[in-house]
Design an enzyme around this catalytic site. Structure first.
Site, PDB file in Angstrom:
ATOM      1  N   GLU A   1      -4.743   6.768  -5.521  1.00  0.00           N
ATOM      2  CA  GLU A   1      -4.739   6.106  -6.648  1.00  0.00           C
ATOM      3  C   GLU A   1      -6.313   6.235  -7.321  1.00  0.00           C
ATOM      4  OE1 GLU A   1      -1.750   2.578  -5.587  1.00  0.00           O
ATOM      5  OE2 GLU A   1      -3.874   2.174  -5.398  1.00  0.00           O
TER       6      GLU A   1
ATOM      7  N   ARG B   1       0.851  -1.065  -0.094  1.00  0.00           N
ATOM      8  CA  ARG B   1       0.038   0.037   0.052  1.00  0.00           C
ATOM      9  C   ARG B   1       0.962   1.165  -0.025  1.00  0.00           C
ATOM     10  NH1 ARG B   1      -3.229  -3.033  -1.430  1.00  0.00           N
ATOM     11  NH2 ARG B   1      -5.501  -3.300  -0.876  1.00  0.00           N
TER      12      ARG B   1
ATOM     13  N   HIS C   1      -0.304  -0.210 -10.044  1.00  0.00           N
ATOM     14  CA  HIS C   1      -1.040  -1.259  -9.262  1.00  0.00           C
ATOM     15  C   HIS C   1      -1.416  -2.352 -10.001  1.00  0.00           C
ATOM     16  CE1 HIS C   1      -3.576  -1.128  -5.133  1.00  0.00           C
ATOM     17  NE2 HIS C   1      -3.012  -2.502  -5.557  1.00  0.00           N
TER      18      HIS C   1
END
Length: 316
Positions: free
Chosen positions: A262, A233, A283
């Site tokens: 994000e 994270r 990601h």
């Protein structure tokens, strides 16, 4: 009984979702903004969310809600206390991407140990073509064999990464929780792990205790030239401090698949840095086709278990 199931952010899972094995009225939305949530989830007793925030206020506005099925492992976007108070069950997805995320972390580590981005840049700039000999010596190249990897987080992903690293001849340390007063068996104190590691890889959840766990003091405590990998994270690391450590030569490289917000702002420090020893991927460490199909199957299985009165992968 027919259940009303709503998938709030269907475009976040680009594979087919298996058919539910119970009577269902199913609807889905590509994405859901906060102001759309009440309308999109109206009448639903089961809500699927990958990353759509479900705050205390949002949950209170959905009186028929009985289950929040998270289409991911992370659950920091759901107010668990509010769900618990209102008797709303919450489940998440587990271990579907252990191998593929570990592969992504290992790929980032290997690319940075070999300084692949720097050499790609040099070749594109014509530096090799201007060399007086057959090769071009640029950024330092290191072997992973004999190097020390410190893993923060000993779950499925961390365990898989440890297997891969040992197969390549690395020494593996599992770091104890930061600030822990007792060091568990087969763990190394957090500060000691940072100081000994050639590579530090983060694989822990984002909580109030872990937010900002790596900042300037921790970066300065790492070996000069060490590499930091984060496929967990973004909020675990202070991004501005990280860029400074890279620019001033304290770190040898960083590979990040996650950012603090994000999708990120173009002004994010890691996106603006454009450094040859920094790799940022969007990601996608979890997003192999195989892993996404496992996720979709587990998502449906979690919901079917709830409908059958069984507790599977339950957070509440």
């Amino acid at each position: 009984m027919t259940h009303n199931v709503v998938f709030l952010d269907r475009d976040s899972l680009p594979v087919p979702v298996p058919v539910f094995g119970f009577p269902v009225h199913y609807r889905e939305y590509p994405a859901t903004a906060s102001e759309q949530l009440a309308a999109h989830a109206a009448g639903a007793d089961i809500v699927i969310s990958n990353k759509v925030p479900l705050s205390r206020e949002a949950i209170a506005a959905l009186p028929e809600l009985r289950l929040v099925a998270i289409a991911a492992t992370g659950y920091n976007h759901v107010d668990l206390d509010a769900c618990r108070e209102r008797g709303v069950a919450v489940c998440n997805i587990r271990h579907y991407g252990d191998h593929t995320v570990a592969e992504h972390a290992f790929m980032l580590m290997m690319a940075l140990m070999k300084n692949l981005p720097a050499y790609q840049r040099d070749v594109a700039a014509g530096v090799w073509s201007q060399s007086r000999q057959f090769c071009h010596f640029g950024a330092p190249i290191r072997e992973v064999r004999g190097a020390t990897l410190a893993i923060v987080g000993s779950g499925g992903i961390g365990g898989r990464l440890a297997q891969m690293a040992r197969a390549f001849g690395m020494e593996v340390l599992f770091a104890e929780r930061k600030g822990a007063t007792r060091v568990r068996e087969e763990r190394v104190p957090f500060d000691e792990a940072l100081a000994r590691a050639d590579v530090v890889s983060l694989h822990c959840p984002l909580t109030e205790e872990t937010r900002g766990m790596i900042a300037q003091p921790e970066l300065m405590a790492m070996k000069p030239g060490a590499i930091l990998i984060n496929t967990a994270r973004g909020g675990l690391v202070d991004e501005a401090d990280l860029v400074a450590a890279l620019k001033y030569g304290q770190l040898g490289g960083a590979g990040f698949d996650v950012l603090s917000s994000e999708p990120p702002s173009p002004d994010n420090p890691l996106l603006k840095a454009r450094l040859p020893n920094l790799i940022v991927t969007p990601h996608v460490g979890w997003a192999s086709g195989e892993a996404m199909r496992r996720l979709a199957a587990q998502l449906v299985a979690n919901i079917e278990a709830f409908v059958d009165g069984r507790k599977v992968n339950r957070l509440i």
